[in-house]
Design a protein around this motif. Structure first.
Motif, PDB file in Angstrom:
ATOM      1  N   VAL A  28       0.850  -1.188   0.000  1.00 30.34           N
ATOM      2  CA  VAL A  28       0.000   0.000   0.000  1.00 30.34           C
ATOM      3  C   VAL A  28       0.884   1.236   0.000  1.00 30.34           C
ATOM      4  O   VAL A  28       1.871   1.311   0.751  1.00 30.34           O
ATOM      5  N   GLU A  29       0.533   2.195  -0.844  1.00 29.97           N
ATOM      6  CA  GLU A  29       1.253   3.470  -0.909  1.00 29.97           C
ATOM      7  C   GLU A  29       0.259   4.613  -0.767  1.00 29.97           C
ATOM      8  O   GLU A  29      -0.904   4.506  -1.195  1.00 29.97           O
ATOM      9  N   VAL A  30       0.717   5.717  -0.179  1.00 30.46           N
ATOM     10  CA  VAL A  30      -0.122   6.909  -0.032  1.00 30.46           C
ATOM     11  C   VAL A  30       0.693   8.149  -0.370  1.00 30.46           C
ATOM     12  O   VAL A  30       1.926   8.129  -0.328  1.00 30.46           O
ATOM     13  N   ILE A  57      -0.031  12.792  -0.329  1.00 33.19           N
ATOM     14  CA  ILE A  57      -0.953  13.915  -0.169  1.00 33.19           C
ATOM     15  C   ILE A  57      -1.474  14.302  -1.540  1.00 33.19           C
ATOM     16  O   ILE A  57      -0.719  14.444  -2.506  1.00 33.19           O
ATOM     17  N   LYS A  58      -2.789  14.475  -1.629  1.00 35.18           N
ATOM     18  CA  LYS A  58      -3.428  14.700  -2.925  1.00 35.18           C
ATOM     19  C   LYS A  58      -2.989  16.014  -3.560  1.00 35.18           C
ATOM     20  O   LYS A  58      -2.662  16.060  -4.742  1.00 35.18           O
ATOM     21  N   ASP A  59      -3.003  17.075  -2.788  1.00 33.65           N
ATOM     22  CA  ASP A  59      -2.612  18.392  -3.316  1.00 33.65           C
ATOM     23  C   ASP A  59      -1.460  18.930  -2.473  1.00 33.65           C
ATOM     24  O   ASP A  59      -1.661  19.778  -1.590  1.00 33.65           O
ATOM     25  N   PRO A  60      -0.268  18.438  -2.702  1.00 33.49           N
ATOM     26  CA  PRO A  60       0.880  18.854  -1.880  1.00 33.49           C
ATOM     27  C   PRO A  60       1.212  20.324  -2.056  1.00 33.49           C
ATOM     28  O   PRO A  60       1.049  20.896  -3.144  1.00 33.49           O
ATOM     29  N   TRP A  97       4.845   9.253  -3.814  1.00 34.87           N
ATOM     30  CA  TRP A  97       4.165   8.136  -3.177  1.00 34.87           C
ATOM     31  C   TRP A  97       5.096   7.514  -2.151  1.00 34.87           C
ATOM     32  O   TRP A  97       6.271   7.303  -2.403  1.00 34.87           O
ATOM     33  N   GLN A  98       4.528   7.221  -0.967  1.00 31.83           N
ATOM     34  CA  GLN A  98       5.329   6.646   0.100  1.00 31.83           C
ATOM     35  C   GLN A  98       4.720   5.323   0.552  1.00 31.83           C
ATOM     36  O   GLN A  98       3.500   5.182   0.616  1.00 31.83           O
ATOM     37  N   SER A  99       5.585   4.372   0.855  1.00 34.14           N
ATOM     38  CA  SER A  99       5.122   3.065   1.308  1.00 34.14           C
ATOM     39  C   SER A  99       4.429   3.195   2.657  1.00 34.14           C
ATOM     40  O   SER A  99       4.915   3.878   3.565  1.00 34.14           O
ATOM     41  N   ALA A 100       3.256   2.522   2.784  1.00 36.28           N
ATOM     42  CA  ALA A 100       2.482   2.591   4.027  1.00 36.28           C
ATOM     43  C   ALA A 100       2.272   1.217   4.640  1.00 36.28           C
ATOM     44  O   ALA A 100       1.488   1.060   5.571  1.00 36.28           O
ATOM     45  N   GLY A 101       2.958   0.215   4.119  1.00 36.17           N
ATOM     46  CA  GLY A 101       2.810  -1.130   4.652  1.00 36.17           C
ATOM     47  C   GLY A 101       2.194  -2.062   3.627  1.00 36.17           C
ATOM     48  O   GLY A 101       2.135  -1.771   2.426  1.00 36.17           O
ATOM     49  N   GLN A 103      -4.357  10.292  -1.134  1.00 38.31           N
ATOM     50  CA  GLN A 103      -4.699   9.260  -2.102  1.00 38.31           C
ATOM     51  C   GLN A 103      -3.956   7.981  -1.725  1.00 38.31           C
ATOM     52  O   GLN A 103      -2.827   8.045  -1.238  1.00 38.31           O
ATOM     53  N   TRP A 104      -4.592   6.850  -1.945  1.00 42.02           N
ATOM     54  CA  TRP A 104      -3.952   5.567  -1.658  1.00 42.02           C
ATOM     55  C   TRP A 104      -4.080   4.641  -2.862  1.00 42.02           C
ATOM     56  O   TRP A 104      -5.004   4.770  -3.670  1.00 42.02           O
ATOM     57  N   ARG A 105      -3.161   3.726  -2.977  1.00 38.87           N
ATOM     58  CA  ARG A 105      -3.215   2.723  -4.035  1.00 38.87           C
ATOM     59  C   ARG A 105      -2.554   1.445  -3.536  1.00 38.87           C
ATOM     60  O   ARG A 105      -1.687   1.477  -2.660  1.00 38.87           O
ATOM     61  N   THR A 106      -3.000   0.338  -4.081  1.00 34.85           N
ATOM     62  CA  THR A 106      -2.445  -0.953  -3.703  1.00 34.85           C
ATOM     63  C   THR A 106      -1.795  -1.601  -4.926  1.00 34.85           C
ATOM     64  O   THR A 106      -2.138  -1.274  -6.073  1.00 34.85           O
ATOM     65  N   SER A 107      -0.910  -2.528  -4.672  1.00 35.91           N
ATOM     66  CA  SER A 107      -0.215  -3.194  -5.778  1.00 35.91           C
ATOM     67  C   SER A 107      -1.126  -4.133  -6.549  1.00 35.91           C
ATOM     68  O   SER A 107      -0.774  -4.574  -7.650  1.00 35.91           O
TER      69      SER A 107
END
Length: 636
Positions: free
Chosen positions: A184-186, A188-191, A200-204, A232-236
């Motif tokens: 899972v990576e996340v 900030i939507k509007d940095p 994108w940063q790894s979140a586990g 925003q989040w995304r998964t592999s």
């Protein structure tokens, strides 16, 4: 004359069409499909026999009557004397002629099509009306059986659970082990440069899933930004979405996100009202919710039970796998992503996750039913509502509490610990809705002081708090009035600290706003002459507790109103029973100066806002409370 077979075909046809309409458009009542199929089994041979043996002609009896006037003379006495006179009269002569003919019976195409009866004069009309009934049977069978074949065994999805200031829970289901590990990576939507990291940063992630949890797992996502931000989040395994962190405790809004808003409703069943063109797992209420979600900026959905209906439209089985399938089917609905991809969902347990009107604690099918609730719902919920040092009666949490922005929340479990619904509600019986431990934890939460800026305590109950629903009252708090009074007195006490109490409930497939004003003090004469004193405990009028009961999100509604105000204890404010989809949007804003806060409740029915009201938190006082008769009676 109509033969008996045709009469039977007509009667069963009318019943088939009426029951099919009710089942498909109003309520998926479990007994109806079996009855409809049985009626069709009677209808079909009666229809065929009626078509073959009903005569095509009918005997017409025509009677012609001819009237002929015939003059006659009669002798009559005059003035009572013997001499007679004559008088002319007219007599009518009737001639009756009866003719019997055999003629073709009237075609009556409209009567044939509406009644479903066979028409021996027209094979086309007969076949058409038979086809109409066959289509009814086909649609009932489609609604009853088709979803059963969409097991969702290969379902892969991810949904948002509880989101706090510092962490977000992401529940993932992935049965395909070739996609492991799932990461899972996340970001900030509007940095905002240069303060925010746009990458994108790894979140586990999860290394593997097993059938032990039906291939689900929860990934806690740590959040390092102290302010409200949208991530925003995304998964592999190709799932994406976004979420917004809540405002800091005690705050109601941020300039970039607006006021603090959350949603509340309950009760979901697929494909009602029925449409043959819908996907077998379609949920119309999700579409209504998705229509307005972009305008609400909601933090989360507080879903108050009946996320599945284990016994509707049929109770297929009581095994763990049967209950698991029901959850997978909701999450596999093509309408789920529009309401679940970017919205946090928090859940309570109610009866249809187990069985209708459940009051058997953790016996029977409870273990099998709770297994998927634990993995799909509870695992991503807020932390359990147990006080430090309390004894955990269960391994898994079933009731929860958290504080977010301007409000503190307690999610009750009204099923696991309750007494049998049909027991008498007396002090000797000690009938309980919550069980001793949960009640103690709940009352401790009510008494607990809240941080500055927290002006509301929100109580989530899967069943209505009011006793104003006379139908099946024993399944609501109306069947547990002794314990309810104890809870109400604790709620009225909360107002002395300047905190308002609002109960949110569901279950009834109707909407009702009810208020519970504190009792008016009673002046009682004392022993001394002219001496009077106040009996009982006196609360200010602003201590009034409110309840907003809204449901269903997607289910049937009662065509006839069932809510009735009984007395001045539970006061009706607004009642709306119509609508297949109902949910409330609750918006809290702290007023200038910070001493009070407003709570606005908006009701949406079938995707349209139809009613709203605004409450103000009490100003509060520190006057000591006197013990009441009720408190002494039930041991407060």
């Amino acid at each position: 004359m109509t033969i008996p077979q045709t009469k039977v075909a007509t009667a069963t046809s009318v019943a088939i069409r009426a029951l099919s309409y009710f089942f498909l458009r109003w309520a998926l009542a479990p007994p109806f499909p079996a009855l409809i199929f049985a009626l069709f089994a009677v209808y079909l041979p009666s229809f065929v026999s009626g078509y073959l043996h009903e005569p095509k002609q009918e005997l017409v009896d025509q009677v012609d009557v001819t009237v002929t006037d015939i003059p006659i003379e009669v002798e009559v006495p005059e003035n009572g004397r013997r001499n007679r006179g004559t008088e002319k009269l007219v007599a009518e002569q009737l001639a009756v002629e009866e003719t019997l003919t055999i003629e073709d019976r009237p075609l009556n195409p409209l009567k044939t099509l509406l009644s479903g009866a066979p028409n021996p004069r027209s094979l086309l009309l007969s076949a058409t009306t038979l086809l109409i009934n066959a289509i009814c049977i086909g649609m009932v069978a489609d609604r009853l059986f088709t979803e059963r074949y969409h097991t969702g065994d290969d379902l892969s999805f991810a949904r948002l659970g509880f989101v706090s200031e510092h962490e977000a829970k992401l529940l993932i289901r992935e049965p395909d082990q070739s996609k492991m590990p799932v990461t899972v990576e996340v970001h900030i939507k509007d940095p905002v440069a240069p303060f925010d990291n746009p990458l994108w940063q790894s979140a586990g992630g999860i290394k593997f899933t097993t059938n032990e949890t039906d291939y689900t797992a929860v990934v806690p996502i740590p959040l390092r930004n102290s302010k409200m931000r949208t991530y925003q989040w995304r998964t592999s395994n190709n799932h994406t979405g976004e979420f917004t962190t809540p405002p800091p405790v005690g705050h109601a809004e941020e300039a970039t996100t607006g006021p603090f808003t959350f949603l509340s409703t309950s009760c979901i069943v697929s494909r009602l009202p029925y449409s043959p063109f819908d996907h077998p797992l379609a949920i119309p209420g999700f579409r209504y919710l998705a229509k307005v979600l972009p305008t609400l900026n909601a933090q989360f959905m507080l879903f108050l039970g009946d996320f599945i209906y284990a016994d509707v439209p049929r109770y297929w089985g009581s095994s763990k796998s049967d209950y698991r399938q029901k959850y997978r089917q909701v999450y596999a609905s093509p309408d789920w992503p529009s309401v679940g991809q970017n919205l946090s969902w928090i859940h309570t347990l109610d009866d249809h996750e187990i069985a209708n009107d459940w009051s058997a604690n953790s016996t029977g099918v409870y273990k099998a039913a709770f297994d998927p609730f634990e993995h799909y719902q509870a695992a991503a919920n807020p932390p359990p509502a147990r006080r430090a040092g309390g004894i955990a009666a269960r391994k898994s949490a079933t009731y929860y509490s958290f504080t977010q922005g301007p409000a503190s929340f307690f999610l009750l479990d009204t099923r696991t610990f309750r007494s049998d619904n049909h027991l008498p509600d007396t002090a000797e019986q000690q009938k309980t809705m919550l069980g001793a431990e949960q009640l103690e934890d709940f009352l401790a939460w009510l008494k607990k002081p809240e941080p500055k800026g927290v002006k509301w305590k929100i109580v989530a109950s899967s069943v209505p708090f009011t006793k104003n629903w006379p139908v099946n009252t024993q399944d609501t708090w109306g069947g547990f009035l002794m314990e309810r009074r104890k809870v109400l007195e604790a709620m009225w006490d909360v107002s002395r600290r300047g905190v308002g109490v609002v109960v949110l409930s569901g279950d009834r497939h109707e909407f009702a706003a009810t208020k519970f004003p504190p009792p008016v003090p009673v002046l009682v004469e004392g022993e001394g002459e002219g001496e009077v004193h106040v009996e009982g405990r006196a609360w200010p009028e602003e201590a009034t507790v409110w309840e907003f009961s809204a449901s269903p999100l997607s289910q049937f509604y009662s065509p006839v109103g069932t809510y009735r105000e009984r007395d001045g204890e539970d006061v009706m404010v607004k009642y709306i029973h119509k609508g297949n989809s109902k949910f409330g949007a609750i918006t809290i804003e702290n007023l200038e100066g910070g001493d009070q806060s407003s709570l606005k409740y908006r009701l949406f029915v079938d995707g349209e806002e139809v009613w709203n009201t605004v409450l103000l938190s009490p100003k509060g006082d520190q006057a000591p409370a006197r013990g009441s008769f009720w408190s002494k009676l039930i041991g407060a």
